[in-house]
Design an enzyme around this catalytic site. Structure first.
Site, mmCIF file in Angstrom:
data_model
loop_
_atom_site.group_PDB
_atom_site.id
_atom_site.type_symbol
_atom_site.label_atom_id
_atom_site.label_comp_id
_atom_site.label_asym_id
_atom_site.label_seq_id
_atom_site.Cartn_x
_atom_site.Cartn_y
_atom_site.Cartn_z
ATOM 1 N N ASN A 46 0.810 -1.224 0.000
ATOM 2 C CA ASN A 46 0.000 0.000 0.000
ATOM 3 C C ASN A 46 0.841 1.272 0.000
ATOM 4 O OD1 ASN A 46 -1.839 -2.019 0.408
ATOM 5 N ND2 ASN A 46 -2.847 -1.091 2.153
ATOM 6 N N SER A 63 -7.540 6.456 0.552
ATOM 7 C CA SER A 63 -8.759 5.897 1.114
ATOM 8 C C SER A 63 -9.292 6.898 2.130
ATOM 9 C CB SER A 63 -8.442 4.578 1.824
ATOM 10 O OG SER A 63 -9.475 4.220 2.719
ATOM 11 N N LYS A 103 -2.700 4.071 4.417
ATOM 12 C CA LYS A 103 -3.428 4.985 3.534
ATOM 13 C C LYS A 103 -3.203 6.453 3.950
ATOM 14 C CE LYS A 103 -5.173 2.160 0.548
ATOM 15 N NZ LYS A 103 -4.895 2.304 -0.892
#
Ligand code: NAQ
Length: 254
Positions: A107, A138, A155
Protein backbone atom coordinates in the site's frame (compact mmCIF):
# COMPACT_ATOMS: atom_id res chain seq x y z
CA UNK A 1 -7.14 17.79 -18.71
CA UNK A 2 -8.83 16.25 -21.72
CA UNK A 3 -7.75 12.62 -21.82
CA UNK A 4 -7.97 12.33 -25.60
CA UNK A 5 -4.68 11.05 -27.03
CA UNK A 6 -3.09 10.75 -23.60
CA UNK A 7 -0.86 7.92 -22.44
CA UNK A 8 -1.74 6.51 -19.04
CA UNK A 9 -0.02 3.87 -16.90
CA UNK A 10 -2.41 2.27 -14.44
CA UNK A 11 -0.94 0.20 -11.63
CA UNK A 12 -3.67 -2.19 -10.42
CA UNK A 13 -5.93 -1.35 -13.34
CA UNK A 14 -7.56 -4.78 -13.17
CA UNK A 15 -8.85 -4.74 -9.57
CA UNK A 16 -12.44 -4.10 -8.50
CA UNK A 17 -12.24 -0.32 -8.62
CA UNK A 18 -9.38 -0.54 -11.14
CA UNK A 19 -11.21 -2.45 -13.87
CA UNK A 20 -14.28 -0.23 -13.83
CA UNK A 21 -11.98 2.82 -13.92
CA UNK A 22 -10.07 1.31 -16.86
CA UNK A 23 -13.42 0.82 -18.63
CA UNK A 24 -14.24 4.51 -18.09
CA UNK A 25 -10.76 5.59 -19.19
CA UNK A 26 -10.83 3.78 -22.54
CA UNK A 27 -14.13 5.49 -23.36
CA UNK A 28 -12.15 8.79 -23.34
CA UNK A 29 -10.17 8.08 -26.55
CA UNK A 30 -6.79 7.79 -24.84
CA UNK A 31 -3.88 6.89 -27.06
CA UNK A 32 -2.51 4.22 -24.72
CA UNK A 33 -3.66 2.57 -21.53
CA UNK A 34 -0.84 0.51 -20.06
CA UNK A 35 -2.10 -1.70 -17.27
CA UNK A 36 0.36 -3.03 -14.73
CA UNK A 37 -1.00 -5.56 -12.31
CA UNK A 38 0.17 -8.51 -10.28
CA UNK A 39 -1.98 -11.02 -12.14
CA UNK A 40 -2.97 -10.97 -15.79
CA UNK A 41 -6.61 -11.21 -16.77
CA UNK A 42 -6.65 -11.74 -20.55
CA UNK A 43 -10.46 -11.65 -20.69
CA UNK A 44 -10.53 -8.23 -19.01
CA UNK A 45 -7.78 -6.90 -21.29
CA UNK A 46 -9.69 -8.20 -24.35
CA UNK A 47 -12.85 -6.53 -23.06
CA UNK A 48 -11.05 -3.20 -22.61
CA UNK A 49 -9.63 -3.43 -26.14
CA UNK A 50 -13.11 -4.12 -27.52
CA UNK A 51 -14.72 -1.12 -25.78
CA UNK A 52 -12.75 1.33 -27.91
CA UNK A 53 -10.52 0.07 -30.72
CA UNK A 54 -8.94 3.55 -30.96
CA UNK A 55 -7.17 2.96 -27.64
CA UNK A 56 -4.13 0.71 -27.46
CA UNK A 57 -4.41 -1.36 -24.29
CA UNK A 58 -1.35 -3.26 -23.12
CA UNK A 59 -0.61 -5.31 -20.05
CA UNK A 60 2.61 -5.97 -18.18
CA UNK A 61 2.85 -8.07 -15.03
CA UNK A 62 4.07 -5.92 -12.16
CA UNK A 63 4.31 -6.53 -8.45
CA UNK A 64 4.74 -3.21 -6.65
CA UNK A 65 6.95 -4.90 -4.05
CA UNK A 66 9.61 -5.44 -6.75
CA UNK A 67 12.96 -3.73 -6.17
CA UNK A 68 13.19 -0.18 -7.50
CA UNK A 69 15.71 -1.27 -10.18
CA UNK A 70 13.18 -3.71 -11.68
CA UNK A 71 10.50 -1.03 -11.74
CA UNK A 72 12.89 1.30 -13.56
CA UNK A 73 13.61 -1.46 -16.11
CA UNK A 74 9.90 -1.98 -16.76
CA UNK A 75 9.30 1.76 -17.10
CA UNK A 76 12.20 1.94 -19.57
CA UNK A 77 10.43 -0.63 -21.75
CA UNK A 78 7.15 1.27 -21.52
CA UNK A 79 8.70 4.68 -22.24
CA UNK A 80 10.59 3.20 -25.22
CA UNK A 81 7.26 1.99 -26.60
CA UNK A 82 5.13 5.06 -25.83
CA UNK A 83 7.79 7.83 -25.97
CA UNK A 84 5.78 9.91 -23.48
CA UNK A 85 3.60 9.11 -20.49
CA UNK A 86 1.11 11.70 -19.25
CA UNK A 87 -0.40 10.10 -16.15
CA UNK A 88 0.64 7.42 -13.66
CA UNK A 89 -2.10 5.93 -11.49
CA UNK A 90 -0.97 4.00 -8.40
CA UNK A 91 -3.79 1.80 -7.15
CA UNK A 92 -2.34 -1.37 -5.63
CA UNK A 93 -3.74 -2.20 -2.22
CA UNK A 94 -4.37 -5.08 0.17
CA UNK A 95 -6.53 -5.16 3.30
CA UNK A 96 -5.35 -7.71 5.85
CA UNK A 97 -4.10 -6.48 9.20
CA UNK A 98 -2.59 -9.90 9.95
CA UNK A 99 -0.01 -9.06 7.25
CA UNK A 100 1.67 -6.00 8.69
CA UNK A 101 4.82 -5.79 6.59
CA UNK A 102 3.08 -6.80 3.38
CA UNK A 103 0.39 -4.13 3.91
CA UNK A 104 3.01 -1.42 4.22
CA UNK A 105 5.02 -2.88 1.33
CA UNK A 106 2.09 -2.98 -1.10
CA UNK A 107 0.00 0.00 0.00
CA UNK A 108 2.80 2.43 0.75
CA UNK A 109 6.37 1.41 -0.14
CA UNK A 110 5.27 0.08 -3.54
CA UNK A 111 3.56 3.36 -4.36
CA UNK A 112 6.57 5.38 -3.19
CA UNK A 113 8.95 3.23 -5.24
CA UNK A 114 6.86 3.40 -8.41
CA UNK A 115 6.65 7.18 -8.02
CA UNK A 116 10.40 7.43 -7.39
CA UNK A 117 11.13 5.30 -10.46
CA UNK A 118 9.01 7.38 -12.84
CA UNK A 119 10.65 10.61 -11.61
CA UNK A 120 13.77 9.40 -13.44
CA UNK A 121 11.85 9.89 -16.70
CA UNK A 122 9.71 12.89 -15.73
CA UNK A 123 11.85 15.15 -13.50
CA UNK A 124 12.37 18.53 -15.17
CA UNK A 125 15.80 18.80 -13.48
CA UNK A 126 16.84 15.88 -15.72
CA UNK A 127 15.30 17.51 -18.78
CA UNK A 128 12.08 15.53 -18.37
CA UNK A 129 8.66 16.83 -19.35
CA UNK A 130 6.96 16.44 -15.96
CA UNK A 131 3.82 14.39 -15.46
CA UNK A 132 0.78 13.73 -13.34
CA UNK A 133 0.55 11.22 -10.49
CA UNK A 134 -2.81 10.01 -9.27
CA UNK A 135 -2.60 7.93 -6.11
CA UNK A 136 -5.43 5.87 -4.64
CA UNK A 137 -5.66 6.57 -0.94
CA UNK A 138 -8.76 5.90 1.11
CA UNK A 139 -11.14 7.70 3.43
CA UNK A 140 -9.42 5.58 6.10
CA UNK A 141 -6.40 7.80 5.46
CA UNK A 142 -8.46 10.71 6.85
CA UNK A 143 -10.14 8.90 9.73
CA UNK A 144 -9.10 5.34 10.44
CA UNK A 145 -11.16 2.22 10.59
CA UNK A 146 -9.37 1.71 13.90
CA UNK A 147 -9.92 -2.05 13.84
CA UNK A 148 -7.51 -2.11 10.86
CA UNK A 149 -4.92 0.39 12.11
CA UNK A 150 -2.11 -0.89 9.89
CA UNK A 151 -4.14 -0.59 6.69
CA UNK A 152 -5.52 2.80 7.76
CA UNK A 153 -2.06 4.14 8.59
CA UNK A 154 -0.72 2.92 5.24
CA UNK A 155 -3.43 4.98 3.53
CA UNK A 156 -2.73 8.03 5.72
CA UNK A 157 0.86 7.65 4.55
CA UNK A 158 -0.30 7.66 0.91
CA UNK A 159 -2.21 10.91 1.47
CA UNK A 160 0.76 12.52 3.25
CA UNK A 161 3.33 11.39 0.69
CA UNK A 162 1.20 12.62 -2.17
CA UNK A 163 0.76 16.05 -0.54
CA UNK A 164 4.53 16.41 -0.41
CA UNK A 165 4.94 15.37 -4.05
CA UNK A 166 2.32 17.99 -5.00
CA UNK A 167 4.25 20.67 -3.12
CA UNK A 168 7.45 19.65 -4.91
CA UNK A 169 5.88 20.25 -8.33
CA UNK A 170 7.79 23.48 -8.85
CA UNK A 171 11.06 21.55 -8.37
CA UNK A 172 10.23 18.38 -10.33
CA UNK A 173 7.53 19.42 -12.78
CA UNK A 174 5.47 16.49 -11.51
CA UNK A 175 2.02 17.19 -10.04
CA UNK A 176 0.05 14.84 -7.80
CA UNK A 177 -3.31 14.29 -6.16
CA UNK A 178 -5.15 11.51 -4.35
CA UNK A 179 -8.50 9.90 -5.00
CA UNK A 180 -9.84 8.52 -1.74
CA UNK A 181 -12.73 6.11 -2.08
CA UNK A 182 -15.24 5.40 0.66
CA UNK A 183 -16.47 1.85 1.13
CA UNK A 184 -16.87 0.42 -2.36
CA UNK A 185 -18.30 -3.01 -3.14
CA UNK A 186 -15.25 -5.09 -4.12
CA UNK A 187 -13.78 -8.37 -2.86
CA UNK A 188 -11.30 -6.28 -0.83
CA UNK A 189 -13.93 -5.43 1.79
CA UNK A 190 -15.86 -8.69 1.56
CA UNK A 191 -13.95 -10.41 4.32
CA UNK A 192 -10.76 -9.29 6.01
CA UNK A 193 -8.67 -9.66 9.14
CA UNK A 194 -8.58 -7.00 11.82
CA UNK A 195 -5.38 -6.30 13.72
CA UNK A 196 -4.87 -8.95 16.41
CA UNK A 197 -8.49 -9.99 15.74
CA UNK A 198 -9.76 -7.05 17.80
CA UNK A 199 -13.01 -7.25 15.81
CA UNK A 200 -13.90 -10.55 14.15
CA UNK A 201 -16.95 -9.13 12.38
CA UNK A 202 -15.27 -6.03 10.93
CA UNK A 203 -16.34 -6.65 7.30
CA UNK A 204 -19.89 -7.61 8.23
CA UNK A 205 -20.29 -4.53 10.43
CA UNK A 206 -18.82 -2.21 7.81
CA UNK A 207 -21.14 -3.51 5.11
CA UNK A 208 -24.21 -2.81 7.25
CA UNK A 209 -23.63 0.84 6.35
CA UNK A 210 -24.24 2.45 2.93
CA UNK A 211 -21.62 1.68 0.26
CA UNK A 212 -21.05 2.67 -3.35
CA UNK A 213 -20.64 0.63 -6.52
CA UNK A 214 -17.34 0.35 -8.37
CA UNK A 215 -19.02 2.03 -11.35
CA UNK A 216 -20.01 5.13 -9.35
CA UNK A 217 -16.51 5.26 -7.90
CA UNK A 218 -14.90 4.78 -11.33
CA UNK A 219 -16.91 7.57 -12.94
CA UNK A 220 -15.84 10.04 -10.25
CA UNK A 221 -12.28 8.70 -10.39
CA UNK A 222 -12.01 9.65 -14.06
CA UNK A 223 -13.66 13.02 -13.37
CA UNK A 224 -10.97 13.71 -10.76
CA UNK A 225 -8.25 12.87 -13.30
CA UNK A 226 -9.86 15.21 -15.80
CA UNK A 227 -10.02 17.98 -13.18
CA UNK A 228 -6.26 17.41 -12.70
CA UNK A 229 -5.80 19.61 -9.64
CA UNK A 230 -2.33 19.54 -8.11
CA UNK A 231 -2.51 18.79 -4.38
CA UNK A 232 -6.20 17.91 -4.43
CA UNK A 233 -7.48 15.36 -1.93
CA UNK A 234 -10.62 13.95 -3.51
CA UNK A 235 -13.18 12.05 -1.49
CA UNK A 236 -15.14 9.57 -3.60
CA UNK A 237 -17.86 8.36 -1.27
CA UNK A 238 -21.43 7.19 -1.83
CA UNK A 239 -21.36 8.18 -5.48
CA UNK A 240 -20.10 11.72 -4.88
CA UNK A 241 -16.84 13.52 -5.68
CA UNK A 242 -15.74 16.10 -3.15
CA UNK A 243 -12.49 17.97 -2.50
CA UNK A 244 -11.24 17.68 1.10
CA UNK A 245 -9.87 20.71 2.91
CA UNK A 246 -6.81 19.58 4.87
CA UNK A 247 -6.44 21.29 8.26
CA UNK A 248 -3.03 22.83 8.84
CA UNK A 249 -1.77 22.41 12.41
CA UNK A 250 1.84 23.27 11.72
CA UNK A 251 4.07 24.75 9.04
CA UNK A 252 7.76 23.95 8.59
CA UNK A 253 8.24 27.51 7.39
CA UNK A 254 10.71 26.47 4.68
P1 NAQ B 1 -9.19 -5.21 -5.21
O1 NAQ B 1 -8.67 -6.22 -4.27
O2 NAQ B 1 -10.22 -5.60 -6.20
O3 NAQ B 1 -8.00 -4.50 -6.00
C1 NAQ B 1 -6.72 -4.39 -5.47
C2 NAQ B 1 -5.78 -4.21 -6.64
O4 NAQ B 1 -4.44 -4.14 -6.15
C3 NAQ B 1 -5.81 -5.41 -7.63
O5 NAQ B 1 -5.68 -4.92 -8.95
C4 NAQ B 1 -4.59 -6.20 -7.21
O6 NAQ B 1 -4.06 -7.04 -8.21
C5 NAQ B 1 -3.63 -5.06 -6.89
N1 NAQ B 1 -2.50 -5.50 -6.08
C6 NAQ B 1 -2.52 -6.09 -4.85
N2 NAQ B 1 -1.26 -6.39 -4.48
C7 NAQ B 1 -0.45 -6.00 -5.49
C8 NAQ B 1 0.96 -6.04 -5.70
N3 NAQ B 1 1.80 -6.57 -4.80
N4 NAQ B 1 1.46 -5.53 -6.86
C9 NAQ B 1 0.63 -4.99 -7.80
N5 NAQ B 1 -0.69 -4.93 -7.65
C10 NAQ B 1 -1.23 -5.42 -6.52
O7 NAQ B 1 -9.73 -4.00 -4.29
P2 NAQ B 1 -10.30 -2.57 -4.65
O8 NAQ B 1 -11.35 -2.33 -3.64
O9 NAQ B 1 -10.62 -2.44 -6.08
O10 NAQ B 1 -9.04 -1.67 -4.26
C11 NAQ B 1 -8.36 -0.82 -5.18
C12 NAQ B 1 -7.70 0.27 -4.38
O11 NAQ B 1 -8.71 1.06 -3.76
C13 NAQ B 1 -6.81 -0.24 -3.24
O12 NAQ B 1 -5.67 0.58 -3.13
C14 NAQ B 1 -7.69 -0.07 -2.02
O13 NAQ B 1 -6.93 0.08 -0.85
C15 NAQ B 1 -8.44 1.20 -2.39
N6 NAQ B 1 -9.68 1.41 -1.65
C16 NAQ B 1 -10.69 0.50 -1.64
C17 NAQ B 1 -11.81 0.71 -0.88
C18 NAQ B 1 -12.99 -0.22 -0.94
O14 NAQ B 1 -13.95 -0.07 -0.17
N7 NAQ B 1 -13.02 -1.18 -1.87
C19 NAQ B 1 -11.82 1.82 0.03
C20 NAQ B 1 -10.81 2.81 -0.13
C21 NAQ B 1 -9.74 2.57 -0.93
C22 NAQ B 1 -12.71 2.84 2.19
C23 NAQ B 1 -12.29 1.62 1.44
C24 NAQ B 1 -11.13 1.00 2.18
O15 NAQ B 1 -10.12 1.65 2.45
C25 NAQ B 1 -11.25 -0.44 2.62
C26 NAQ B 1 -11.71 -0.52 4.03
Amino acid sequence: MALTNKNIIFVAGLGGIGLDTSRELVKRDLKNLVILDRIDNPAAIAELKAINPKVTVTFYPYDVTAPLTETTKLLKTIFAQLKTVDVLINGAGILDDHQIERTIAVNFTGLVNTTTAILDFWDKRKGGPGGVICNIGSVTGFNAIYQVPVYSASKAAVVSFTQSIAKLANVTGVTAFTVNPGITKTTLVHKFNSWLDVETRVAEKLLEHPTQTTLACAQNFVKAIELNKNGAIWKLDLGTLEPIEWTKHWDSGI
